[in-house]
Design an enzyme around this catalytic site. Structure first.
Site: not given
Ligand code: BES
Ligand code: MN
Ligand code: ZN
Length: 502
Positions: A274, A281, A355
């Site tokens: 991720d 990030k 999600r």
């Protein structure tokens, strides 16, 4: 590792090492008094010196005196009032981890003090001790490097010293060993790096596990996912050269109900890396995001463990595997994507990717006949800020489904804290162009992560956010750095509740 049950006194079983669990203040009477005498007063001398205080997972090595062992290891379970299943397991793991680099081939554990702390249930004590020893033996440093001296000793034999029914103790120990091995399988896979484990490799590993356990498996590639309409899953996966894979495993028959009338589905987030995607990030600790597949690794292992303990038990596992990467093909903030359940999702932040893939996975589980669902995901950093890294935060609806999960967690010796689905915050995820945004304002973002997932299920559902508990950043007496195996045992217990009795 062989497990041998010996019925008798703790000074009777020969092994390289004898583990003496101490729960509460040591009292040198009865068996502990006799052990002390046979060591020539080693234990009472240690206690007088200030060791053996009821400090949880504190250890002290002692000379054996006349005992049939090379060394004796006292391990504290802390205060007697606080002792529980989780501590019993971690105490056993601590014992093994205390022995890194030591010459130990056989280890004997005196069960009585553990059983006494668990209402006298010796079979349960044996289960948790065996599970703890197996889990304590896991060392991620050895995944890539064979030349490390960091590994706890690989035991040839675990000797369990019991007072009562040896058969029941042996069955308990076997159950514990199988659950521990399943947790370690999940941890081993989780710890592997993203250059090693792509979504396809995760699917290959799942296939090998399915074949070894007689499970049905279906791996959905990006073409089939497009035909099925898994728009959220594909949007996250499209930024990487490593294409996404929806991994579906099943024990029992399609749609088959278990003894509780459930077709239970375990859903796990499988983000092999991720980066955040276009909403990238910061570099600091980004390397940890190879761990973002722990949920998938956990459900893949849990269905295998359940099948070992109850062959043919109806159970489904769905693990969406993707890499969340930036690039010319990546989805963008503002992209509006159609979910498998028909909802239009407005992707505001590409780093809220878990999600998205879980939304389609929940819908797909229901399409395959799931009547009850639990998902496991390293979904947020916020959950760690809210409840820390020992207790897993969870959401569930309706209430009785949380109660079933809590009962399974109590059997497994794992801790959860229920978080609220405060529906008022849904309006903050209203989308101008679509039905729903994947994020809202930072206030209450943890609640919103649960609320978002709730939109993609119609049956009883629980969501376990292991963003805090899924992996440790530093070593503990009972576990190394890296994936913890958390939730594996709870999922197995929840599934086994639906096994026919007898
Ligand atoms: N995988 C992360 C959550 C995470 C972060 C787990 C650190 C464990 C350690 C997840 O995909 C994520 O990026 N979540 C965001 C959500 C935000 C964009 C609404 C987060 O937690 O910041
Ligand atoms: Mn993310
Ligand atoms: Zn993530």
């Amino acid at each position: 590792m062989q497990i041998r049950v010996v019925t008798g006194q703790p000074w009777e079983a020969a092994a390289d090492l004898l583990v003496v669990p101490i729960v509460g203040e040591p009292v040198f009477a009865g068996e502990l008094g006799e052990l002390d005498r046979r060591t020539g007063g080693e234990f009472s001398a240690l206690a007088a010196f200030g060791e053996l205080r009821p400090k949880r997972y504190g250890t002290a090595l002692a000379a054996p005196g006349e005992l049939p062992a090379k060394r004796v290891l006292a391990v504290s379970g802390g205060a007697a009032e606080e002792f529980d299943r989780e501590i019993a397991r971690k105490l056993a793991a601590t014992a093994l981890r205390r022995l890194v680099n030591r010459e130990v081939r056989s280890m004997a554990v005196w069960l009585a003090p553990v059983a006494a702390g668990l209402g006298g249930d010796e079979a349960l004590a044996a289960e948790l001790v065996a599970r703890g020893v197996v889990e304590g033996g896991f060392e991620p440093k050895t995944i890539y490097r064979a030349d490390t001296d960091a590994a706890p000793p690989a035991l040839d034999e675990l000797v369990l010293i019991a007072a009562g029914d040896a058969g029941a103790v042996a069955r308990g120990a076997d159950r514990g060993r199988i659950i521990g091995e399943g947790a370690n399988m999940a941890r081993r896979l989780s710890n592997r790096s993203a250059n090693d484990v792509s979504p396809q490799v995760l699917a290959d590993e799942a296939r090998a596990i399915a074949e070894a356990h007689g499970l049905w498996i279906d791996v959905i590639d990006e073409k089939r996912a497009a035909e099925l309409g898994m728009g959220l899953f594909l949007a996250v996966g499209q930024g990487s050269d490593n294409p996404p894979r929806m991994i579906v495993m099943r024990s029992g028959e399609a749609g088959e109900k278990d003894a509780l009338g459930r077709h239970l589905a375990l859903v796990g987030k499988g983000v092999c890396f991720d980066s955040g995607g276009i909403s990238i990030k910061p570099a600091d600790r980004m390397e940890e995001m190879k761990m973002d597949k722990i949920g998938a690794c956990t459900v893949i292992s849990a269905i295998a463990t359940a099948a070992r303990l109850a062959p043919g038990l109806p159970l489904l596992a769905v693990a969406p595997a993707v890499e969340n990467m930036p690039g010319g093909h990546a989805c963008r903030p503002g992209d509006i994507v159609k979910a498998l359940n028909g909802k239009w999702v407005d992707i505001i932040n590409t780093d809220a990717e878990g999600r998205l893939i879980l939304g389609d996975a929940l819908t797909y589980a229901e399409q395959l006949g799931a009547t009850h669902i639990v998902d496991v995901a390293t979904l947020t950093g916020a959950v760690a800020r809210a409840v820390g890294n020992i207790v897993t935060g969870g959401f569930a609806t309706p209430d009785p489904w949380w109660d079933d999960l809590a009962a399974a967690a109590a059997r497994a010796g794992e801790r959860y804290w229920r978080l609220p689905l405060i529906a008022d915050h849904m309006s903050e995820m209203d989308s101008w162009y679509g039905d729903i945004q994947n994020t809202g304002s930072p206030d209450g973002s943890l609640v919103k992560s649960g609320l978002f997932l709730e939109q993609f299920r119609t049956v009883p559902w629980a969501h376990l956010d292991i963003g805090g508990t899924g992996y440790f950043r530093k070593v503990n007496p009972y576990a190394p750095r890296g994936a913890t195996g958390v939730t594996h045992a709870t999922l197995v217990e929840l599934a086994l509740a639906g096994a026919a009795q007898g």
